[in-house]
Design a protein around this motif. Sequence first.
Motif, PDB file in Angstrom:
ATOM      1  N   LYS A 262       0.841  -1.215   0.000  1.00 58.05           N
ATOM      2  CA  LYS A 262       0.000   0.000   0.000  1.00 58.05           C
ATOM      3  C   LYS A 262       0.874   1.263   0.000  1.00 58.05           C
ATOM      4  O   LYS A 262       0.372   2.364  -0.206  1.00 58.05           O
ATOM      5  CB  LYS A 262      -0.907   0.034   1.248  1.00 58.05           C
TER       6      LYS A 262
ATOM      7  N   THR B 102      -2.107   3.893   0.332  1.00 56.49           N
ATOM      8  CA  THR B 102      -3.508   3.688  -0.040  1.00 56.49           C
ATOM      9  C   THR B 102      -4.267   3.233   1.205  1.00 56.49           C
ATOM     10  O   THR B 102      -3.956   2.195   1.793  1.00 56.49           O
ATOM     11  CB  THR B 102      -3.618   2.621  -1.147  1.00 56.49           C
TER      12      THR B 102
ATOM     13  N   SER C  17      -8.330   5.055  -1.074  1.00 53.62           N
ATOM     14  CA  SER C  17      -7.876   6.349  -1.587  1.00 53.62           C
ATOM     15  C   SER C  17      -6.413   6.616  -1.216  1.00 53.62           C
ATOM     16  O   SER C  17      -5.904   6.121  -0.210  1.00 53.62           O
ATOM     17  CB  SER C  17      -8.793   7.486  -1.141  1.00 53.62           C
ATOM     18  N   THR C  18      -5.762   7.431  -2.077  1.00 58.76           N
ATOM     19  CA  THR C  18      -4.329   7.684  -1.938  1.00 58.76           C
ATOM     20  C   THR C  18      -4.089   8.879  -1.023  1.00 58.76           C
ATOM     21  O   THR C  18      -4.638   9.958  -1.249  1.00 58.76           O
ATOM     22  CB  THR C  18      -3.736   7.964  -3.336  1.00 58.76           C
TER      23      THR C  18
END
Length: 305
Positions: free
Chosen positions: A177, A201, A205-206
């Motif tokens: 991630k 992440t 969402s980033t």
Amino acid sequence: MSEPITVVVTGAAGQIAYSLLYQLAAGMVFGPNQPINLHLLDIPVMMKVLDGVVMELEDLALPLLKAIVPTADPAVAFKDVAAAFLVGSMPRREGMERKDLLAANVEIFKVQGEALNKYARKDVKVLVVGNPANTNALICSHYAPSIPKQNFTAMTRLDQNRAQAAVASRLNVQVDKVKNVIIWGNHSSTQYPDTAHATVTLEGSTKSVPTEINNEDWLNNIFVEIIQKRGAAVIAARKMSSAMSAAKAAGDHMRDWWVGTKPGEWISMGVLSDGSYGIPKDIVFSFPVTVENGQYKIVQVNFSS
Ligand code: NAI
């Protein structure tokens, strides 16, 4: 199935090679449809040990592995190679000063550079793992003038993987991630692991790593020191230097260089400086790069954003 490519591993009787060779033979680096011939270079006194490594490689019974050539002769080892893992180098021994170490390594990487120049494919991709990796890469390329200087790289991927794992552990997420941690400099205690542009992440969402960690002291001091001293911590615990993780990182570096990076993803590689970020030209330095069609490009990070 494509034609086999020839891959050389130096220091082939050593501990990093022991983990690396399986990855190569199993198709984890050059892909599951790419057969390979493995050339294994070590010094004459290690030939008996190397025989044992060859037996184990045979006993893997892996169909991609077409031929195995153990040798102490660089002319044989570097013949027609498309990829070279230069792992073997002179380790620092008690009582040895850095300049003694450097002198011994200049000789090794001069001989191997000359052999690459004479016998390897001109598009060979060279990854130097043996320390001091950045200096050794530069020396090697100096003695191989017929091969583009961009084809010589040094490994800082282990530092990148360590940094990514440390951030993931701090944020309690899986390591995949976390993206775009950068290693600047050399594989040494002077490297700078940088999370300023790293992302994580979270729930699809980033997010920015510095924002999520929200602790400047940890990011700028504790984390930096953990990564800079991780190799020493492994030695203190294992009484031997990192090998399994170093081999995995060497495989990651070469695979991404061979196959390309994923969209939006940067990796760190020691490459010839083009003057980016004010780093002197023509030294080997670790930068963030992306790779497309077998060619890497230094990422121009915007520090003002
Ligand atoms: P090792 O001592 O287990 O194996 C090294 C092998 O290289 C030995 O079999 C030795 O006989 C061989 N060798 C020495 N001179 C040679 C020559 N002229 N030609 C061919 N082979 C030669 O060492 P290990 O653990 O496999 O580490 C290898 C190198 O990788 C070391 O220099 C180490 O400092 C470096 N390293 C680099 C890392 C990085 O992130 N860049 C991480 C971990 C280790």
